[in-house]
Design a protein around this motif. Structure first.
Motif, mmCIF file in Angstrom:
data_model
loop_
_atom_site.group_PDB
_atom_site.id
_atom_site.type_symbol
_atom_site.label_atom_id
_atom_site.label_comp_id
_atom_site.label_asym_id
_atom_site.label_seq_id
_atom_site.Cartn_x
_atom_site.Cartn_y
_atom_site.Cartn_z
ATOM 1 N N LEU A 187 21.187 0.331 3.160
ATOM 2 C CA LEU A 187 20.166 -0.466 2.483
ATOM 3 C C LEU A 187 19.002 -0.751 3.428
ATOM 4 C CD1 LEU A 187 19.218 -2.276 0.067
ATOM 5 C CD2 LEU A 187 20.513 -4.136 1.155
ATOM 6 N N VAL A 188 17.791 -0.630 2.904
ATOM 7 C CA VAL A 188 16.579 -1.036 3.603
ATOM 8 C C VAL A 188 15.795 -1.946 2.661
ATOM 9 C CG1 VAL A 188 14.382 -0.275 4.600
ATOM 10 C CG2 VAL A 188 16.437 1.082 4.952
ATOM 11 N N VAL A 189 15.335 -3.066 3.173
ATOM 12 C CA VAL A 189 14.516 -3.996 2.402
ATOM 13 C C VAL A 189 13.080 -3.871 2.891
ATOM 14 C CG1 VAL A 189 14.103 -6.419 1.820
ATOM 15 C CG2 VAL A 189 16.461 -5.577 2.081
ATOM 16 N N LEU A 190 12.152 -3.637 1.956
ATOM 17 C CA LEU A 190 10.734 -3.527 2.303
ATOM 18 C C LEU A 190 9.974 -4.756 1.829
ATOM 19 C CD1 LEU A 190 9.768 0.148 1.377
ATOM 20 C CD2 LEU A 190 10.601 -0.749 3.546
ATOM 21 N N ARG A 191 9.061 -5.206 2.667
ATOM 22 C CA ARG A 191 8.144 -6.290 2.309
ATOM 23 C C ARG A 191 6.773 -5.961 2.902
ATOM 24 N NH1 ARG A 191 12.313 -11.319 3.246
ATOM 25 N NH2 ARG A 191 13.689 -10.762 1.517
ATOM 26 N N THR A 192 5.767 -6.739 2.528
ATOM 27 C CA THR A 192 4.418 -6.430 2.982
ATOM 28 C C THR A 192 3.610 -7.708 3.153
ATOM 29 O OG1 THR A 192 2.413 -5.193 2.461
ATOM 30 C CG2 THR A 192 3.614 -6.080 0.598
ATOM 31 N N PHE A 193 2.628 -7.627 4.013
ATOM 32 C CA PHE A 193 1.660 -8.710 4.152
ATOM 33 C C PHE A 193 0.460 -8.472 3.243
ATOM 34 C CE2 PHE A 193 3.831 -8.867 8.275
ATOM 35 C CZ PHE A 193 4.144 -10.206 8.334
ATOM 36 N N SER A 194 0.400 -7.328 2.612
ATOM 37 C CA SER A 194 -0.787 -6.915 1.868
ATOM 38 C C SER A 194 -0.955 -7.606 0.524
ATOM 39 C CB SER A 194 -0.753 -5.395 1.642
ATOM 40 O OG SER A 194 -0.723 -4.730 2.876
ATOM 41 N N ASN B 164 3.478 1.527 1.257
ATOM 42 C CA ASN B 164 3.339 2.936 0.870
ATOM 43 C C ASN B 164 3.746 3.872 1.996
ATOM 44 O OD1 ASN B 164 2.255 1.798 -1.404
ATOM 45 N ND2 ASN B 164 0.408 3.033 -1.397
ATOM 46 N N GLU B 165 3.254 3.608 3.204
ATOM 47 C CA GLU B 165 3.611 4.465 4.322
ATOM 48 C C GLU B 165 5.104 4.401 4.596
ATOM 49 O OE1 GLU B 165 2.423 5.540 8.878
ATOM 50 O OE2 GLU B 165 2.536 3.410 8.361
ATOM 51 N N LEU B 166 5.692 3.238 4.463
ATOM 52 C CA LEU B 166 7.125 3.098 4.715
ATOM 53 C C LEU B 166 7.939 3.881 3.685
ATOM 54 C CD1 LEU B 166 7.262 -0.675 5.660
ATOM 55 C CD2 LEU B 166 7.273 1.307 7.182
ATOM 56 N N SER C 93 7.481 8.312 -7.384
ATOM 57 C CA SER C 93 7.423 9.702 -7.860
ATOM 58 C C SER C 93 6.618 10.567 -6.894
ATOM 59 C CB SER C 93 6.852 9.784 -9.276
ATOM 60 O OG SER C 93 5.527 9.319 -9.305
ATOM 61 N N LEU C 94 5.609 9.988 -6.267
ATOM 62 C CA LEU C 94 4.819 10.739 -5.289
ATOM 63 C C LEU C 94 5.639 11.097 -4.056
ATOM 64 C CD1 LEU C 94 1.450 8.767 -5.536
ATOM 65 C CD2 LEU C 94 2.055 10.943 -6.624
ATOM 66 N N VAL C 95 6.539 10.217 -3.646
ATOM 67 C CA VAL C 95 7.426 10.506 -2.513
ATOM 68 C C VAL C 95 8.318 11.697 -2.859
ATOM 69 C CG1 VAL C 95 9.381 9.637 -1.146
ATOM 70 C CG2 VAL C 95 7.377 8.193 -1.511
ATOM 71 N N ALA C 96 8.889 11.684 -4.054
ATOM 72 C CA ALA C 96 9.722 12.816 -4.479
ATOM 73 C C ALA C 96 8.916 14.104 -4.461
ATOM 74 C CB ALA C 96 10.288 12.553 -5.870
ATOM 75 N N GLY D 284 -2.997 -11.722 1.510
ATOM 76 C CA GLY D 284 -4.384 -11.285 1.383
ATOM 77 C C GLY D 284 -4.846 -10.329 2.451
ATOM 78 N N LEU D 285 -3.930 -9.557 3.010
ATOM 79 C CA LEU D 285 -4.282 -8.627 4.071
ATOM 80 C C LEU D 285 -4.359 -7.189 3.567
ATOM 81 C CD1 LEU D 285 -2.060 -10.036 6.972
ATOM 82 C CD2 LEU D 285 -4.475 -10.458 6.525
ATOM 83 N N ALA D 286 -4.722 -7.007 2.323
ATOM 84 C CA ALA D 286 -4.726 -5.666 1.741
ATOM 85 C C ALA D 286 -5.553 -4.689 2.561
ATOM 86 C CB ALA D 286 -5.230 -5.712 0.305
ATOM 87 N N GLY D 287 -6.653 -5.144 3.143
ATOM 88 C CA GLY D 287 -7.491 -4.270 3.953
ATOM 89 C C GLY D 287 -6.842 -3.866 5.268
ATOM 90 N N LEU D 288 -5.850 -4.643 5.727
ATOM 91 C CA LEU D 288 -5.177 -4.334 6.981
ATOM 92 C C LEU D 288 -3.952 -3.442 6.790
ATOM 93 C CD1 LEU D 288 -5.330 -7.761 8.831
ATOM 94 C CD2 LEU D 288 -6.785 -5.753 9.144
ATOM 95 N N ARG D 289 -3.360 -3.431 5.604
ATOM 96 C CA ARG D 289 -2.221 -2.569 5.300
ATOM 97 C C ARG D 289 -1.092 -2.743 6.315
ATOM 98 N NH1 ARG D 289 -1.612 -1.884 0.922
ATOM 99 N NH2 ARG D 289 -0.444 0.025 1.148
ATOM 100 N N VAL D 290 -0.419 -3.868 6.264
ATOM 101 C CA VAL D 290 0.704 -4.138 7.148
ATOM 102 C C VAL D 290 1.955 -4.352 6.301
ATOM 103 C CG1 VAL D 290 1.635 -5.636 8.950
ATOM 104 C CG2 VAL D 290 -0.829 -5.230 8.815
ATOM 105 N N GLY D 291 2.898 -3.431 6.423
ATOM 106 C CA GLY D 291 4.167 -3.555 5.724
ATOM 107 C C GLY D 291 5.309 -3.460 6.722
ATOM 108 N N TYR D 292 6.480 -3.926 6.293
ATOM 109 C CA TYR D 292 7.634 -3.843 7.183
ATOM 110 C C TYR D 292 8.898 -3.642 6.383
ATOM 111 C CZ TYR D 292 8.360 -8.859 6.123
ATOM 112 O OH TYR D 292 8.564 -10.056 5.505
#
Length: 181
Positions: free
Chosen positions: A155-162, A32-34, A60-63, A166-174
């Motif tokens: 192009l940017v590729v997004l992925r997440t550990f969340s 989300n932050e990314l 839509s929220l980003v827009a 099972g790291l949803a509480g840590l919120r780590v994306g890249y």
């Protein structure tokens, strides 16, 4: 890509894991932050953000956050219709979100469709391939999107550990993209 926090060790570990340079890694508090950071990089009021109808709500929220127009493209068979995306790109389009696999339908866009879209997408349009559910894909013919980066600097590729880790509480994306971004 600029860095969100230092996270030197994580950036380097991800670079080794995915065969990219550390300066291609963008870290954030989940995807989300990314998504917001990428919007901040390219959007100004009146620009256009293109994404699939019935996809991740944050697009839509980003827009909305950057006073850009949200342009929703209908799904075809519950899947992103990248031919329709190509036709929907206009002179104000600055950002395209492709959720693959899609949230919430779980459908996937094949490599040929992604390649065809990237080939016709103007270079000033940033394309974000959001792969938050990448690790859940069981299809043997699912493609490695990072291979597309060498030919598509927009192009940017997004992925997440969340999700899968099972790291949803840590919120780590890249994100992985060209250092020039």
């Amino acid at each position: 890509l600029f860095r969100s926090g230092s996270a030197f060790g994580l950036s380097h570990a991800l670079a080794v894991r995915w065969g990219v340079r550390p300066d291609q890694i963008l870290l954030g508090h989940g995807s989300n932050e990314l998504l917001v950071l990428l919007g901040e990089m390219v959007l100004k009021p009146g620009d256009e953000v293109l994404f699939a109808e019935n996809s991740f709500i944050v697009y839509s929220l980003v827009a909305q956050l950057f006073e850009a127009d949200a342009k929703r493209v209908p799904l075809r068979d519950l899947t992103h219709d990248l031919q329709a995306f190509s036709k929907a790109i206009g002179p104000r389009t600055r950002l395209v979100f492709i959720c693959n696999p899609n949230n919430p339908t779980g459908t996937m866009v094949p490599l040929l469709a992604v390649r065809a879209f990237l080939k016709v997408c103007p270079p000033q349009v940033l394309v974000v391939l959001d792969e938050a559910y990448y690790e859940y894909v069981a299809e043997k013919n699912y493609f490695e999107s990072l291979d597309l980066l060498k030919d598509h600097p927009n192009l940017v590729v997004l992925r997440t550990f969340s999700k899968a880790y099972g790291l949803a509480g840590l919120r780590v994306g890249y994100g992985i993209g060209h250092p020039e971004l």
